[in-house]
Scaffold this motif. Sequence first.
Motif, PDB file in Angstrom:
ATOM      1  N   UNK A  69      37.690  42.748  42.230  1.00 42.89           N
ATOM      2  CA  UNK A  69      38.659  42.004  43.029  1.00 42.89           C
ATOM      3  C   UNK A  69      38.159  41.641  44.410  1.00 42.89           C
ATOM      4  N   UNK A  70      37.058  42.232  44.850  1.00 43.36           N
ATOM      5  CA  UNK A  70      36.493  41.930  46.173  1.00 43.36           C
ATOM      6  C   UNK A  70      35.129  41.252  46.076  1.00 43.36           C
ATOM      7  N   UNK A  71      34.342  41.641  45.085  1.00 43.85           N
ATOM      8  CA  UNK A  71      32.997  41.090  44.914  1.00 43.85           C
ATOM      9  C   UNK A  71      32.968  40.129  43.726  1.00 43.85           C
TER      10      UNK A  71
ATOM     11  N   UNK B   8      23.325  36.233  30.729  1.00 39.57           N
ATOM     12  CA  UNK B   8      22.212  35.307  30.963  1.00 39.57           C
ATOM     13  C   UNK B   8      22.701  33.888  31.267  1.00 39.57           C
ATOM     14  N   UNK B   9      23.799  33.502  30.631  1.00 42.05           N
ATOM     15  CA  UNK B   9      24.308  32.142  30.799  1.00 42.05           C
ATOM     16  C   UNK B   9      25.519  32.079  31.729  1.00 42.05           C
ATOM     17  N   UNK B  10      25.846  33.215  32.342  1.00 37.76           N
ATOM     18  CA  UNK B  10      26.982  33.250  33.253  1.00 37.76           C
ATOM     19  C   UNK B  10      28.322  33.318  32.563  1.00 37.76           C
ATOM     20  N   UNK B  11      28.318  33.479  31.247  1.00 34.62           N
ATOM     21  CA  UNK B  11      29.567  33.398  30.492  1.00 34.62           C
ATOM     22  C   UNK B  11      30.441  34.640  30.625  1.00 34.62           C
ATOM     23  N   UNK B  12      29.861  35.743  31.038  1.00 32.12           N
ATOM     24  CA  UNK B  12      30.616  36.981  31.160  1.00 32.12           C
ATOM     25  C   UNK B  12      30.132  37.762  32.376  1.00 32.12           C
ATOM     26  N   UNK B  13      31.070  38.424  33.025  1.00 34.44           N
ATOM     27  CA  UNK B  13      30.762  39.215  34.211  1.00 34.44           C
ATOM     28  C   UNK B  13      31.564  40.508  34.150  1.00 34.44           C
ATOM     29  N   UNK B  14      30.959  41.592  34.630  1.00 37.36           N
ATOM     30  CA  UNK B  14      31.688  42.865  34.696  1.00 37.36           C
ATOM     31  C   UNK B  14      31.395  43.516  36.039  1.00 37.36           C
ATOM     32  N   UNK B  15      32.362  44.329  36.501  1.00 40.97           N
ATOM     33  CA  UNK B  15      32.262  44.922  37.823  1.00 40.97           C
ATOM     34  C   UNK B  15      32.615  46.406  37.799  1.00 40.97           C
ATOM     35  N   UNK B  16      32.039  47.138  38.726  1.00 39.99           N
ATOM     36  CA  UNK B  16      32.479  48.507  38.956  1.00 39.99           C
ATOM     37  C   UNK B  16      33.875  48.480  39.559  1.00 39.99           C
ATOM     38  N   UNK B  17      34.669  49.487  39.268  1.00 42.68           N
ATOM     39  CA  UNK B  17      36.040  49.545  39.795  1.00 42.68           C
ATOM     40  C   UNK B  17      36.053  49.492  41.319  1.00 42.68           C
ATOM     41  N   UNK B  18      35.024  50.041  41.951  1.00 44.13           N
ATOM     42  CA  UNK B  18      34.992  50.138  43.408  1.00 44.13           C
ATOM     43  C   UNK B  18      34.878  48.775  44.095  1.00 44.13           C
ATOM     44  N   UNK B  19      34.469  47.746  43.362  1.00 45.22           N
ATOM     45  CA  UNK B  19      34.287  46.426  43.970  1.00 45.22           C
ATOM     46  C   UNK B  19      35.122  45.347  43.281  1.00 45.22           C
TER      47      UNK B  19
ATOM     48  N   UNK C 175      28.794  37.574  46.081  1.00 48.15           N
ATOM     49  CA  UNK C 175      29.737  37.269  47.148  1.00 48.15           C
ATOM     50  C   UNK C 175      30.585  38.506  47.406  1.00 48.15           C
ATOM     51  N   UNK C 176      30.526  39.015  48.627  1.00 47.13           N
ATOM     52  CA  UNK C 176      31.230  40.238  48.977  1.00 47.13           C
ATOM     53  C   UNK C 176      32.304  39.929  50.012  1.00 47.13           C
ATOM     54  N   UNK C 177      33.553  40.115  49.621  1.00 42.95           N
ATOM     55  CA  UNK C 177      34.679  39.863  50.517  1.00 42.95           C
ATOM     56  C   UNK C 177      35.383  41.175  50.866  1.00 42.95           C
ATOM     57  N   UNK C 178      36.193  41.128  51.898  1.00 40.07           N
ATOM     58  CA  UNK C 178      36.980  42.296  52.320  1.00 40.07           C
ATOM     59  C   UNK C 178      36.108  43.547  52.391  1.00 40.07           C
TER      60      UNK C 178
ATOM     61  N   UNK D  34      25.952  51.420  40.195  1.00 41.40           N
ATOM     62  CA  UNK D  34      25.996  50.107  39.579  1.00 41.40           C
ATOM     63  C   UNK D  34      27.161  49.308  40.169  1.00 41.40           C
ATOM     64  N   UNK D  35      26.921  48.008  40.415  1.00 45.94           N
ATOM     65  CA  UNK D  35      27.926  47.158  41.049  1.00 45.94           C
ATOM     66  C   UNK D  35      28.476  46.107  40.083  1.00 45.94           C
ATOM     67  N   UNK D  36      27.572  45.341  39.457  1.00 41.33           N
ATOM     68  CA  UNK D  36      28.041  44.233  38.632  1.00 41.33           C
ATOM     69  C   UNK D  36      26.934  43.736  37.721  1.00 41.33           C
ATOM     70  N   UNK D  37      27.342  43.026  36.661  1.00 39.62           N
ATOM     71  CA  UNK D  37      26.414  42.396  35.725  1.00 39.62           C
ATOM     72  C   UNK D  37      26.922  41.003  35.400  1.00 39.62           C
ATOM     73  N   UNK D  38      25.990  40.100  35.151  1.00 36.06           N
ATOM     74  CA  UNK D  38      26.329  38.759  34.688  1.00 36.06           C
ATOM     75  C   UNK D  38      25.443  38.432  33.492  1.00 36.06           C
TER      76      UNK D  38
END
Lengths: 122, 111
Positions: free
Chosen positions: A66-68, A53-64, A82-85, A47-51
């Motif tokens: 600050x970069x994604x 339905x309205x874009x109000x909240x986002x969560x990320x896996x630790x592995x990405x 968006x994937x950086x670094x 799992x990488x990330x979730x947003x």
Amino acid sequence: QVQLVESGGGVVQPGRSLRLSCAASRFTFSSYGMHWVRQAPGKGLEWVAVIWFDGSNKKYADSVKGRFTISRDNSKNTLYLQMNSLRAEDTAVYYCAREYDSNGYPPSLDPWGQGTLVTVSS
Amino acid sequence: QSVLTQPPSVSGAPGQRVTISCTGNSSNIGAGFDVHWYQQFPETAPKLLISVNINRPSGVPDRFSGSKSGTSASLAITGLQAEDEADYYCQSYDSSLSGVVFGGGTKLTVL
């Protein structure tokens, strides 16, 4: 039927950036949370990330973290990643997936797109 | 190393029953978070097989069933068919990681 189509994958050098898109159709995109899940060659699902339905909240896996960055444009029925670094270990097929049943937690995911391959290599 | 542990492989003859376990801990399955199961054929996207521990989405044969107890969940397949040969993944949530987690996957071979 409900459809998700990813695009934007390719070969990119370490440290560079890439933006993935996921075009949704045949459902009310703005009503569903959306996820990105990746699968390295020959490996399992991550799992990488979730947003929300309205874009109000986002969560990320630790592995990405600050970069994604996950985002969405509900007016265009499109999800982005968006994937950086980028690093070699980010090499994977990236799938977008819609939340299917939010009665449970976490929500289950269905359908999934066909995936887009990102290869990070010099 | 996934926080949800699945056997790397299972096998069975046509017509037999097989089960695939998904073992977690008190931060995920044991904390009451739900478990979902996915089926994946080579070079294709995963497909939802069991939702919220026991529910089959429309179109999934009733040969597939899910259960959950304590810190574990299981996927059972009865009347095994050659077309069931695929990789199977469990999914839940981990409060320590604050994120969705998948099991490492189980490859089912139909002998």
